[in-house]
Design a protein around this motif. Structure first.
Motif, short mmCIF file in Angstrom:
data_model
loop_
_atom_site.label_atom_id
_atom_site.label_comp_id
_atom_site.label_asym_id
_atom_site.label_seq_id
_atom_site.Cartn_x
_atom_site.Cartn_y
_atom_site.Cartn_z
N UNK A 165 0.83 -1.20 0.00
CA UNK A 165 0.00 0.00 0.00
C UNK A 165 0.86 1.26 0.00
N UNK A 166 1.87 1.30 0.88
CA UNK A 166 2.69 2.51 0.98
C UNK A 166 3.45 2.77 -0.30
N UNK A 167 4.05 1.74 -0.86
CA UNK A 167 4.78 1.91 -2.12
C UNK A 167 3.81 2.33 -3.23
N UNK B 218 9.24 -5.87 -6.07
CA UNK B 218 8.11 -6.48 -6.77
C UNK B 218 6.94 -5.52 -6.88
N UNK B 219 6.56 -4.86 -5.79
CA UNK B 219 5.40 -3.97 -5.87
C UNK B 219 5.71 -2.74 -6.73
N UNK B 220 6.96 -2.28 -6.70
CA UNK B 220 7.33 -1.20 -7.61
C UNK B 220 7.15 -1.65 -9.06
N UNK C 236 12.20 5.26 -3.61
CA UNK C 236 12.72 6.54 -4.11
C UNK C 236 14.10 6.41 -4.74
N UNK C 237 14.62 5.18 -4.76
CA UNK C 237 15.95 4.92 -5.29
C UNK C 237 17.00 5.78 -4.57
N UNK C 238 16.72 6.00 -3.28
CA UNK C 238 17.64 6.79 -2.46
C UNK C 238 18.81 5.92 -2.04
#
Length: 144
Positions: free
Chosen positions: A44-46, A131-133, A101-103
């Protein structure tokens, strides 16, 4: 714009994602540090961060079915300031945001996560975030 039927056009690619989901479901279900409810919170957050309405709707229903509370789902967008999330959940959500965020992830973030998870769980969590990304990007590209 019409959607593209990626299920029909790229079934082998879709099967890779589905196999990964099966692995992750088993890993989160069998872990003493992770849970299926937590997995839904991460999804959910992603999905919120990626603005994927399709995935937000799907995973909010799944989270509710797993026993997650409406209050926590409503507070998820502001988890950092919410007392509804444990220190462990906050560390996991922080990790999810950094990866999404690829931080740069440094030793501080990894040390924080190690306080709550073993290394196998950190790996499974990281693959779950990836996976969710991936699902978010496919859903947003082909189900506008």
């Amino acid at each position: 714009m019409n959607s593209i039927n990626y299920h029909q056009l790229a079934p082998n690619a879709l099967n890779i994602l589905l196999q990964q989901e099966a692995y992750l479901k088993s890993a989160f279900n069998d872990s003493q540090w992770l849970s299926l409810t937590l997995w839904d919170l991460v999804k959910m957050r992603v999905s919120q961060m990626n603005r994927c309405a399709y995935c937000i709707e799907m995973h909010s229903q799944s989270a509710l079915a797993q026993g997650e509370s409406v209050e926590r789902l409503l507070a998820l967008n502001a988890w950092q300031n919410s007392s509804l999330f444990t220190k462990s959940e906050k560390a996991i959500l922080h990790w999810a945001e950094r990866i999404t965020n690829n931080a740069e992830v440094g030793s501080e973030e990894l040390s924080e996560l190690r306080e709550h998870l073993d290394e196998r769980s950190i790996c499974d969590l990281t693959f779950a975030i990836n996976a969710i990304n991936s699902w978010n990007r496919v859903a947003r590209a082909f189900n506008p």
